[in-house]
Design an enzyme around this catalytic site. Structure first.
Site, PDB file in Angstrom:
ATOM      1  N   SER A  87       0.774  -1.209   0.100  1.00  0.00           N
ATOM      2  CA  SER A  87       0.060   0.105  -0.096  1.00  0.00           C
ATOM      3  C   SER A  87       0.911   1.204   0.117  1.00  0.00           C
ATOM      4  CB  SER A  87      -0.840  -0.024   1.273  1.00  0.00           C
ATOM      5  OG  SER A  87      -1.405   1.327   1.422  1.00  0.00           O
ATOM      6  N   HIS A  93      -1.451  -1.370  -4.118  1.00  0.00           N
ATOM      7  CA  HIS A  93      -2.590  -1.117  -3.348  1.00  0.00           C
ATOM      8  C   HIS A  93      -2.802   0.633  -3.184  1.00  0.00           C
ATOM      9  CE1 HIS A  93      -6.223  -2.172  -0.843  1.00  0.00           C
ATOM     10  NE2 HIS A  93      -5.633  -1.193  -0.105  1.00  0.00           N
ATOM     11  N   ASP A 132      -4.741   3.469  -1.497  1.00  0.00           N
ATOM     12  CA  ASP A 132      -5.892   3.784  -0.583  1.00  0.00           C
ATOM     13  C   ASP A 132      -6.345   5.077  -0.657  1.00  0.00           C
ATOM     14  OD1 ASP A 132      -6.092   1.498   1.151  1.00  0.00           O
ATOM     15  OD2 ASP A 132      -4.119   1.801   1.801  1.00  0.00           O
ATOM     16  N   MET A 154      -8.673   8.130   0.590  1.00  0.00           N
ATOM     17  CA  MET A 154      -9.519   8.511   1.609  1.00  0.00           C
ATOM     18  C   MET A 154      -9.890   9.886   1.399  1.00  0.00           C
ATOM     19  SD  MET A 154      -7.081   7.152   4.567  1.00  0.00           S
ATOM     20  CE  MET A 154      -6.301   5.386   4.412  1.00  0.00           C
ATOM     21  N   HIS A 163      -8.564   1.036  -3.695  1.00  0.00           N
ATOM     22  CA  HIS A 163      -9.276   0.940  -2.502  1.00  0.00           C
ATOM     23  C   HIS A 163     -10.076   2.378  -2.052  1.00  0.00           C
ATOM     24  CE1 HIS A 163      -9.505  -0.286   1.944  1.00  0.00           C
ATOM     25  NE2 HIS A 163     -10.712   0.085   1.417  1.00  0.00           N
ATOM     26  N   MET A 171     -11.837   4.458   0.001  1.00  0.00           N
ATOM     27  CA  MET A 171     -12.691   4.748   1.332  1.00  0.00           C
ATOM     28  C   MET A 171     -13.268   5.785   1.444  1.00  0.00           C
ATOM     29  SD  MET A 171      -9.583   2.916   3.819  1.00  0.00           S
ATOM     30  CE  MET A 171      -8.394   3.133   2.515  1.00  0.00           C
ATOM     31  N   ASP A 216      -6.418  -6.353   4.422  1.00  0.00           N
ATOM     32  CA  ASP A 216      -5.748  -5.281   4.616  1.00  0.00           C
ATOM     33  C   ASP A 216      -5.620  -4.525   6.186  1.00  0.00           C
ATOM     34  OD1 ASP A 216      -4.711  -2.730   4.608  1.00  0.00           O
ATOM     35  OD2 ASP A 216      -6.283  -1.841   3.202  1.00  0.00           O
TER      36      ASP A 216
END
Length: 228
Positions: free
Chosen positions: A19, A44, A46, A48, A77, A79, A184
């Site tokens: 990540s 990966h 992330d 956010m 991913h 979020m 994760d």
């Protein structure tokens, strides 16, 4: 860790997905080269928004800018709240898969199908408190199921091993379906054998990967077994 556990891990080589949340954003070319040279298969990402989780990271432009520097599998991913509004942007940025949180979606099935329509693998993620039963109705179309083993939002947290039971549950529900099971949060060589024995296919790892002085050795331990 018993010898049987070690053997089972050695027979199943899992995918390691570093990540970039834990990386140095000032030199992403170097970061991507490190990931590729380590033998890891996925990157990966992330994303956010400071609303769904109490942290901010980056958006589709960041992914688009780094996409040209790597041919690795880009696993986004999200979020974020209202992820359905941004599927097209992340697909256009070059993501190979887009994973959304079940807790953030009013019509999870519709969003997953929209992701598929854009030519990306679709994934569904669940927080530690969310039971697998909440996503059983989309397992027939999901390509990736991401089990959060920490509370989403920040790296470096201690793993919640009780979440491994969700991995075992997802294995029992697979019944010929094609989804892979990812996890994760807090994954490192000391716990990876147990996670793989539960049925893990993809290990997302952040700070443990980027702090490892020997990243090739780290990925080998994660993908093939920590105990020799």
């Amino acid at each position: 860790m018993s010898q049987n556990v070690i053997i089972k891990h050695m027979e199943k080589k899992i995918t390691v997905a570093p990540s970039v949340l834990s990386a140095d954003f000032s030199d992403m070319k170097k970061v991507l080269n490190e990931i590729e040279n380590s033998g890891a298969g996925w990157v990966h990402l992330d994303v956010m928004d400071g609303c769904f989780v109490p942290n901010l990271t980056f958006g589709p432009k960041f992914i688009k800018d780094i996409r040209e520097h790597s041919n690795l599998f880009f696993d986004a991913h999200l979020m974020i709240v209202h992820p359905e509004k941004f599927v097209d942007e992340f697909a256009d940025a070059g993501c190979d898969s887009i994973t959304v949180h079940a807790e953030a979606c009013s019509d999870l099935r519709d969003i997953l199908l929209k992701i598929k329509d854009r030519g990306c693998r679709c994934g569904v993620a669940i927080k530690p408190a969310t039971p697998v039963s909440e996503i059983e109705n989309v397992l027939d179309i999901a390509d990736i199921v991401l089990v959060m083993t920490v509370e989403p939002g920040f790296g470096g947290q201690q793993i919640k091993k009780e979440c491994f039971e969700k991995i075992r549950k997802l294995v029992s529900l697979r019944n010929g379906r094609n989804y892979v099971i990812s996890a994760d949060g807090g994954l490192k060589p000391e716990v990876i054998d147990e996670a793989v024995l539960a049925g893990l296919d993809v290990a997302v790892t952040g700070s443990a990967f980027f702090k490892a002085p020997d990243k090739v050795g780290f990925v080998k331990m994660m993908s093939e077994g920590s105990q020799k």
